[in-house]
Design an enzyme around this catalytic site. Structure first.
Site, PDB file in Angstrom:
ATOM      1  N   SER A 131     -14.427  -3.905   7.349  1.00 47.57           N
ATOM      2  CA  SER A 131     -14.545  -5.340   7.119  1.00 47.57           C
ATOM      3  C   SER A 131     -15.762  -5.882   7.874  1.00 47.57           C
ATOM      4  CB  SER A 131     -13.281  -6.056   7.594  1.00 47.57           C
ATOM      5  OG  SER A 131     -13.433  -7.437   7.406  1.00 47.57           O
ATOM      6  N   GLY A 138      -9.140 -17.964  -7.132  1.00 48.88           N
ATOM      7  CA  GLY A 138      -9.598 -16.685  -6.610  1.00 48.88           C
ATOM      8  C   GLY A 138     -10.155 -16.869  -5.209  1.00 48.88           C
ATOM      9  N   ASP A 174      -7.177  -4.249  -4.774  1.00 50.14           N
ATOM     10  CA  ASP A 174      -6.867  -2.916  -4.244  1.00 50.14           C
ATOM     11  C   ASP A 174      -5.533  -2.393  -4.785  1.00 50.14           C
ATOM     12  OD1 ASP A 174      -8.160  -4.843  -2.646  1.00 50.14           O
ATOM     13  OD2 ASP A 174      -8.060  -3.625  -0.853  1.00 50.14           O
ATOM     14  N   ASP A 222       0.798  -1.237   0.000  1.00 51.59           N
ATOM     15  CA  ASP A 222       0.000   0.000   0.000  1.00 51.59           C
ATOM     16  C   ASP A 222       0.826   1.280   0.000  1.00 51.59           C
ATOM     17  OD1 ASP A 222      -2.583  -1.013  -0.256  1.00 51.59           O
ATOM     18  OD2 ASP A 222      -2.609  -1.598   1.846  1.00 51.59           O
ATOM     19  N   ARG A 267     -16.255  -2.810  -2.579  1.00 52.00           N
ATOM     20  CA  ARG A 267     -15.089  -1.913  -2.597  1.00 52.00           C
ATOM     21  C   ARG A 267     -14.016  -2.451  -3.532  1.00 52.00           C
ATOM     22  NH1 ARG A 267     -14.394  -1.025   2.487  1.00 52.00           N
ATOM     23  NH2 ARG A 267     -12.349  -1.818   3.072  1.00 52.00           N
TER      24      ARG A 267
HETATM   25  N1  GLY Z   1      -7.212  -1.586   0.735  1.00 52.33           N
HETATM   26  C1  GLY Z   1      -7.830  -2.124   1.891  1.00 52.33           C
HETATM   27  C2  GLY Z   1      -9.286  -1.962   1.893  1.00 52.33           C
HETATM   28  O1  GLY Z   1      -9.880  -1.476   0.944  1.00 52.33           O
HETATM   29  O2  GLY Z   1      -9.863  -2.322   2.899  1.00 52.33           O
END
Ligand code: GLY
Length: 373
Positions: free
Chosen positions: A338, A206, A148, A87, A220
């Site tokens: 999450s 996957g 992501d 990230d 997301r």
């Molecule tokens: N990149 C981590 C998330 O979207 O939770």
């Protein structure tokens, strides 16, 4: 409507600067942002918000606060604090690269190039991927990509543009190609994550980390794909990336619920308790606006894409923003970090706030974000 929403976000950021001091907001608990000392993957979003507020207002206070975060990111890189993950692009695109873009600050450029080098250490030639999480050779995460990561690639494409060193471009392009081939499914939905054999490079399966199920479509993740493929197309001029971004956007927009802001996973059963993810809608809106900036005026997909971005942003401003709550810390409610992990399933997310403001700035001011120059 966009202007009023920006002014509300700017006013909240003014107060948040006092509240947060030199710490960085992440997600909220009981409506209060949880703060850290620049140790999380999300800390660039606060810098990005400060730079956007500076560009909107011209106020020195925002600029100085943003520049202080860049110094914090410099210390983080020097000491290699919490950087053993992919990230790095989220962190340094919105902090030091934004400073370079706005002020042409050479030290910020150097720092951003050093960050790109740090990201390059995640490259795994046998699998032709940037490894998302964990150390090289890690049993669980060694051969794993997540969708992501597409948002981290602009840092590498940019490093190529600045230095002429092709290695950055080649790695970003290869990772984007692997993502397109293995994360995007035939019906234009997406896997959150995909596994490769670390030794042979064989594509294995996957799966998901934050989604409802291994074969489901985490909203997301789909939004990261929309924006991420659009940006890879911007940097490479590869038509397949733009086409993929459009297809992912169509899948996303065809599944908007009645108030136009998505639930956390397109396959999660919808009941009155099902959580939303307002941050996914904000990211997708930015991604769609990015696609539109790359499409010719006569392109046949423009009208539904424009309508989709507007619906998403209207939905956020009218039903999810905190405009009627001046003391709120976040700009939009009901993000989910999450749901699956029970971590901040219905709260403020600093990235949701960032992308919401970026989309508003795109709509109101024609701003283009900090992902490319
Ligand atoms: N990149 C981590 C998330 O979207 O939770």
């Amino acid at each position: 409507m966009w202007k009023a929403a920006i002014e509300d976000a700017v006013a909240k950021t003014r107060v948040n600067m006092e509240r947060f001091g030199d710490r960085f907001p992440h997600v909220s608990k009981d409506d209060q942002y949880l703060l850290n000392d620049n140790t999380d993957w999300t800390d660039g979003f606060w810098s990005g918000i400060l730079w956007l507020c500076y560009e909107y207002t011209g106020e020195r206070e925002f600029r100085d606060a943003a520049a202080r975060t860049v110094e914090s990111f410099r210390r983080r890189l020097e000491r290699h604090i919490s950087l053993d993950h992919h990230d790095i692009g989220f962190l340094y695109s919105l902090s030091s690269k934004a400073q370079w873009m706005i002020e042409k600050d050479e030290a910020a450029k150097t720092l951003t190039l050093q960050a790109a080098d740090t990201l390059m250490r995640r490259w795994r030639p046998k699998t032709q991927i940037l490894q998302a999480w964990g150390p090289e050779g890690d049993e669980q995460n060694g051969g794993r990509i997540i969708i992501d990561c597409l948002m981290n690639l602009p840092l590498l494409y940019w490093a190529y543009e600045q230095t002429g060193e092709k290695k950055y471009y080649d790695v970003a392009l290869k990772h984007a190609e692997q993502s397109r081939r293995f994360l995007v499914r035939g019906d234009d939905s997406s896997y959150h994550t995909f596994y490769f054999d670390q030794e042979t490079g064989e594509a294995l399966k996957g799966g998901t980390h934050q989604g409802y199920a291994n074969g489901s479509t985490w909203t997301r993740g789909q939004a990261w794909g929309i924006y991420g493929f659009a940006l890879s197309s911007k940097y490479t001029n590869e038509p397949l990336f733009l086409e993929t971004a459009i297809r992912l956007a169509k899948y996303f927009l065809e599944r908007l619920p009645e108030d136009d802001v998505v639930y956390w996973d397109f396959d999660a059963p919808v009941t009155p308790e099902t959580k939303r993810d307002s941050s996914a809608s904000a990211i997708a809106a930015c991604g769609i606006l990015q696609i539109l900036s790359q499409l010719p005026a006569s392109h046949s997909d423009r009208s539904w894409l424009e309508a989709g971005a507007n619906r998403s942003m209207k939905g956020l401003v009218q039903s999810y923003s905190t405009m009627s709550k001046p003391d709120a810390q976040g700009f939009i409610e009901r993000g989910s970090y999450s749901v699956r992990g029970g971590n901040a399933p219905d709260d403020y997310m600093i990235w949701g706030d960032y992308y919401y403001l970026e989309a508003l700035m795109r709509l109101e001011k024609g701003h283009k974000g900090y992902w490319y120059e």
